[in-house]
Design a protein around this motif. Structure first.
Motif, PDB file in Angstrom:
ATOM      1  N   LEU A  29      -2.065  -4.652  -1.021  1.00  0.00           N
ATOM      2  CA  LEU A  29      -2.469  -4.127   0.126  1.00  0.00           C
ATOM      3  C   LEU A  29      -2.587  -2.902  -0.038  1.00  0.00           C
ATOM      4  O   LEU A  29      -2.730  -1.588   1.190  1.00  0.00           O
ATOM      5  CB  LEU A  29      -1.262  -4.210   1.068  1.00  0.00           C
ATOM      6  N   MET A  30      -1.532  -2.283  -1.494  1.00  0.00           N
ATOM      7  CA  MET A  30      -2.161  -0.505  -1.627  1.00  0.00           C
ATOM      8  C   MET A  30      -3.162   0.157  -1.325  1.00  0.00           C
ATOM      9  O   MET A  30      -3.720  -0.202  -2.527  1.00  0.00           O
ATOM     10  CB  MET A  30      -1.109   0.002  -3.021  1.00  0.00           C
ATOM     11  N   PRO A  31      -3.629   0.559  -1.050  1.00  0.00           N
ATOM     12  CA  PRO A  31      -4.179   1.344  -1.027  1.00  0.00           C
ATOM     13  C   PRO A  31      -5.010   2.410  -2.307  1.00  0.00           C
ATOM     14  O   PRO A  31      -4.135   2.070  -3.566  1.00  0.00           O
ATOM     15  CB  PRO A  31      -4.517   2.481   0.317  1.00  0.00           C
ATOM     16  N   LEU A  32      -6.416   3.304  -1.657  1.00  0.00           N
ATOM     17  CA  LEU A  32      -6.145   3.880  -3.568  1.00  0.00           C
ATOM     18  C   LEU A  32      -5.246   4.735  -3.728  1.00  0.00           C
ATOM     19  O   LEU A  32      -4.415   4.854  -3.427  1.00  0.00           O
ATOM     20  CB  LEU A  32      -7.569   5.212  -2.955  1.00  0.00           C
ATOM     21  N   ILE A  33      -5.265   4.152  -5.066  1.00  0.00           N
ATOM     22  CA  ILE A  33      -3.814   5.593  -6.475  1.00  0.00           C
ATOM     23  C   ILE A  33      -4.235   6.810  -5.494  1.00  0.00           C
ATOM     24  O   ILE A  33      -3.003   7.423  -6.009  1.00  0.00           O
ATOM     25  CB  ILE A  33      -4.004   4.660  -7.684  1.00  0.00           C
ATOM     26  N   GLU A  34      -5.340   7.125  -5.293  1.00  0.00           N
ATOM     27  CA  GLU A  34      -4.875   8.415  -5.057  1.00  0.00           C
ATOM     28  C   GLU A  34      -4.173   9.133  -4.052  1.00  0.00           C
ATOM     29  O   GLU A  34      -3.456   9.771  -3.626  1.00  0.00           O
ATOM     30  CB  GLU A  34      -5.954   9.455  -4.255  1.00  0.00           C
ATOM     31  N   THR A  35      -3.724   8.093  -2.543  1.00  0.00           N
ATOM     32  CA  THR A  35      -3.062   8.082  -1.297  1.00  0.00           C
ATOM     33  C   THR A  35      -1.527   8.156  -1.827  1.00  0.00           C
ATOM     34  O   THR A  35      -1.308   7.038  -3.462  1.00  0.00           O
ATOM     35  CB  THR A  35      -2.876   6.628  -0.757  1.00  0.00           C
ATOM     36  N   LYS A  36      -0.395   8.369  -1.707  1.00  0.00           N
ATOM     37  CA  LYS A  36       0.192   8.886  -2.814  1.00  0.00           C
ATOM     38  C   LYS A  36       1.502   8.174  -1.113  1.00  0.00           C
ATOM     39  O   LYS A  36       2.704   7.470  -2.105  1.00  0.00           O
ATOM     40  CB  LYS A  36       1.598  10.477  -2.131  1.00  0.00           C
ATOM     41  N   GLU A  37       1.103   7.736  -0.475  1.00  0.00           N
ATOM     42  CA  GLU A  37       2.438   7.042   0.723  1.00  0.00           C
ATOM     43  C   GLU A  37       1.779   6.149   1.241  1.00  0.00           C
ATOM     44  O   GLU A  37       0.708   5.969   1.837  1.00  0.00           O
ATOM     45  CB  GLU A  37       3.076   7.838   1.166  1.00  0.00           C
ATOM     46  N   TYR A  38       2.277   4.579   1.836  1.00  0.00           N
ATOM     47  CA  TYR A  38       1.570   4.324   2.594  1.00  0.00           C
ATOM     48  C   TYR A  38       2.428   3.434   3.579  1.00  0.00           C
ATOM     49  O   TYR A  38       4.155   3.057   2.886  1.00  0.00           O
ATOM     50  CB  TYR A  38       0.642   2.848   2.320  1.00  0.00           C
ATOM     51  N   LEU A  73      17.167  -2.090  -5.911  1.00  0.00           N
ATOM     52  CA  LEU A  73      17.145  -2.125  -7.224  1.00  0.00           C
ATOM     53  C   LEU A  73      16.198  -0.965  -7.379  1.00  0.00           C
ATOM     54  O   LEU A  73      15.981  -1.667  -8.846  1.00  0.00           O
ATOM     55  CB  LEU A  73      17.510  -3.334  -7.665  1.00  0.00           C
ATOM     56  N   ARG A  74      15.604   0.248  -6.611  1.00  0.00           N
ATOM     57  CA  ARG A  74      14.361   0.882  -7.025  1.00  0.00           C
ATOM     58  C   ARG A  74      13.628   0.590  -8.182  1.00  0.00           C
ATOM     59  O   ARG A  74      13.167   0.829  -8.823  1.00  0.00           O
ATOM     60  CB  ARG A  74      15.665   2.192  -8.505  1.00  0.00           C
ATOM     61  N   TYR A  75      13.052  -1.046  -7.876  1.00  0.00           N
ATOM     62  CA  TYR A  75      11.546  -1.673  -8.374  1.00  0.00           C
ATOM     63  C   TYR A  75      10.340  -0.189  -7.619  1.00  0.00           C
ATOM     64  O   TYR A  75       9.065  -0.802  -7.835  1.00  0.00           O
ATOM     65  CB  TYR A  75      11.549  -2.511  -8.122  1.00  0.00           C
ATOM     66  N   ILE A  76      11.241  -0.114  -6.243  1.00  0.00           N
ATOM     67  CA  ILE A  76      10.005   0.386  -5.753  1.00  0.00           C
ATOM     68  C   ILE A  76      10.744   1.777  -4.382  1.00  0.00           C
ATOM     69  O   ILE A  76      11.800   1.228  -4.463  1.00  0.00           O
ATOM     70  CB  ILE A  76       9.340  -0.623  -4.564  1.00  0.00           C
ATOM     71  N   ASP A  77       9.862   2.926  -3.978  1.00  0.00           N
ATOM     72  CA  ASP A  77      10.394   3.659  -3.430  1.00  0.00           C
ATOM     73  C   ASP A  77      10.182   3.916  -2.437  1.00  0.00           C
ATOM     74  O   ASP A  77       8.860   4.019  -2.132  1.00  0.00           O
ATOM     75  CB  ASP A  77      10.077   5.018  -4.817  1.00  0.00           C
ATOM     76  N   ARG A  83      12.691  -0.842  12.814  1.00  0.00           N
ATOM     77  CA  ARG A  83      13.714  -1.661  11.708  1.00  0.00           C
ATOM     78  C   ARG A  83      12.625  -2.724  11.210  1.00  0.00           C
ATOM     79  O   ARG A  83      13.168  -3.751  10.778  1.00  0.00           O
ATOM     80  CB  ARG A  83      13.321  -2.695  13.409  1.00  0.00           C
ATOM     81  N   SER A  84      11.324  -2.619  11.230  1.00  0.00           N
ATOM     82  CA  SER A  84      10.469  -3.784  10.102  1.00  0.00           C
ATOM     83  C   SER A  84       9.422  -2.761   9.492  1.00  0.00           C
ATOM     84  O   SER A  84       8.540  -3.612   8.962  1.00  0.00           O
ATOM     85  CB  SER A  84       9.974  -4.423  11.415  1.00  0.00           C
ATOM     86  N   ALA A  85       9.924  -2.104   9.111  1.00  0.00           N
ATOM     87  CA  ALA A  85       8.665  -1.281   8.223  1.00  0.00           C
ATOM     88  C   ALA A  85       9.513  -0.483   7.348  1.00  0.00           C
ATOM     89  O   ALA A  85      10.542   0.099   7.389  1.00  0.00           O
ATOM     90  CB  ALA A  85       7.998  -0.776   9.363  1.00  0.00           C
ATOM     91  N   PHE A  86       8.138   0.105   5.976  1.00  0.00           N
ATOM     92  CA  PHE A  86       8.049   0.538   4.983  1.00  0.00           C
ATOM     93  C   PHE A  86       7.417   1.742   4.714  1.00  0.00           C
ATOM     94  O   PHE A  86       6.445   1.397   5.099  1.00  0.00           O
ATOM     95  CB  PHE A  86       9.371   0.083   4.290  1.00  0.00           C
ATOM     96  N   VAL A  87       7.420   3.122   4.362  1.00  0.00           N
ATOM     97  CA  VAL A  87       6.873   3.670   3.992  1.00  0.00           C
ATOM     98  C   VAL A  87       7.070   4.115   2.252  1.00  0.00           C
ATOM     99  O   VAL A  87       8.099   4.201   2.113  1.00  0.00           O
ATOM    100  CB  VAL A  87       6.803   5.495   4.487  1.00  0.00           C
ATOM    101  N   ILE A  88       6.144   3.279   1.546  1.00  0.00           N
ATOM    102  CA  ILE A  88       6.570   3.321   0.224  1.00  0.00           C
ATOM    103  C   ILE A  88       5.439   4.430  -0.668  1.00  0.00           C
ATOM    104  O   ILE A  88       4.336   4.604  -0.085  1.00  0.00           O
ATOM    105  CB  ILE A  88       5.973   2.084  -0.279  1.00  0.00           C
ATOM    106  N   LYS A  89       5.983   5.054  -1.888  1.00  0.00           N
ATOM    107  CA  LYS A  89       6.057   5.779  -2.535  1.00  0.00           C
ATOM    108  C   LYS A  89       4.554   5.168  -3.342  1.00  0.00           C
ATOM    109  O   LYS A  89       4.768   4.023  -4.288  1.00  0.00           O
ATOM    110  CB  LYS A  89       6.139   6.719  -2.818  1.00  0.00           C
ATOM    111  N   THR A  90       3.266   5.116  -3.324  1.00  0.00           N
ATOM    112  CA  THR A  90       2.678   4.243  -4.564  1.00  0.00           C
ATOM    113  C   THR A  90       2.915   4.502  -5.733  1.00  0.00           C
ATOM    114  O   THR A  90       2.276   3.792  -6.336  1.00  0.00           O
ATOM    115  CB  THR A  90       1.073   4.798  -4.118  1.00  0.00           C
ATOM    116  N   SER A  91       3.594   5.476  -6.535  1.00  0.00           N
ATOM    117  CA  SER A  91       3.588   5.884  -7.700  1.00  0.00           C
ATOM    118  C   SER A  91       4.780   4.688  -8.324  1.00  0.00           C
ATOM    119  O   SER A  91       4.438   4.699  -9.010  1.00  0.00           O
ATOM    120  CB  SER A  91       4.160   6.902  -7.674  1.00  0.00           C
TER     121      SER A  91
END
Length: 107
Positions: A29-38, A73-77, A83-91
């Motif tokens: 589901l990650m957008p382009l790798i150039e996107t820093k967060e999603y 566990l820090r596998y994703i930042d 309540r039901s959402a995250f902003v994920i750093k693609t890196s």
């Protein structure tokens, strides 16, 4: 599509199948790798995994717990927003294939 999973994730006894499913689908589901967060909402993740919108409570809880577990566990930042959402750093979903051992999952 290729998904690179760090080998240490496969050996980590604190992770289960739901964690691997969530990690894999976060990559798809990650957008382009150039996107820093999603932004990812639990409902969007559930639809990606199960291809339907009517999901039982137990499955919702399992997927949500896996997402939270990957963050703890820090596998994703990621930062929880709402309540039901995250902003994920693609890196944090990117595996350095030159220095890390990994497994390739083909979808």
């Amino acid at each position: 599509m290729k998904i690179f999973i760090p080998k240490e994730m496969l050996k980590d006894k604190r992770l289960d199948g739901y964690d691997m499913i969530v990690y894999s689908y976060l990559n798809t589901l990650m957008p382009l790798i150039e996107t820093k967060e999603y932004y990812i909402h639990l409902d969007a993740l559930l639809f990606a995994v199960y291809k339907k919108t009517n999901i039982g409570i137990r499955l919702r809880e399992n997927i949500w717990n896996a997402l939270c577990n990957l963050c703890e566990l820090r596998y994703i930042d990621a930062e929880r927003v709402g309540r039901s959402a995250f902003v994920i750093k693609t890196s944090s979903l990117t595996v350095d294939i030159t220095s890390q051992k990994f497994v390739v999952l083909y979808l």
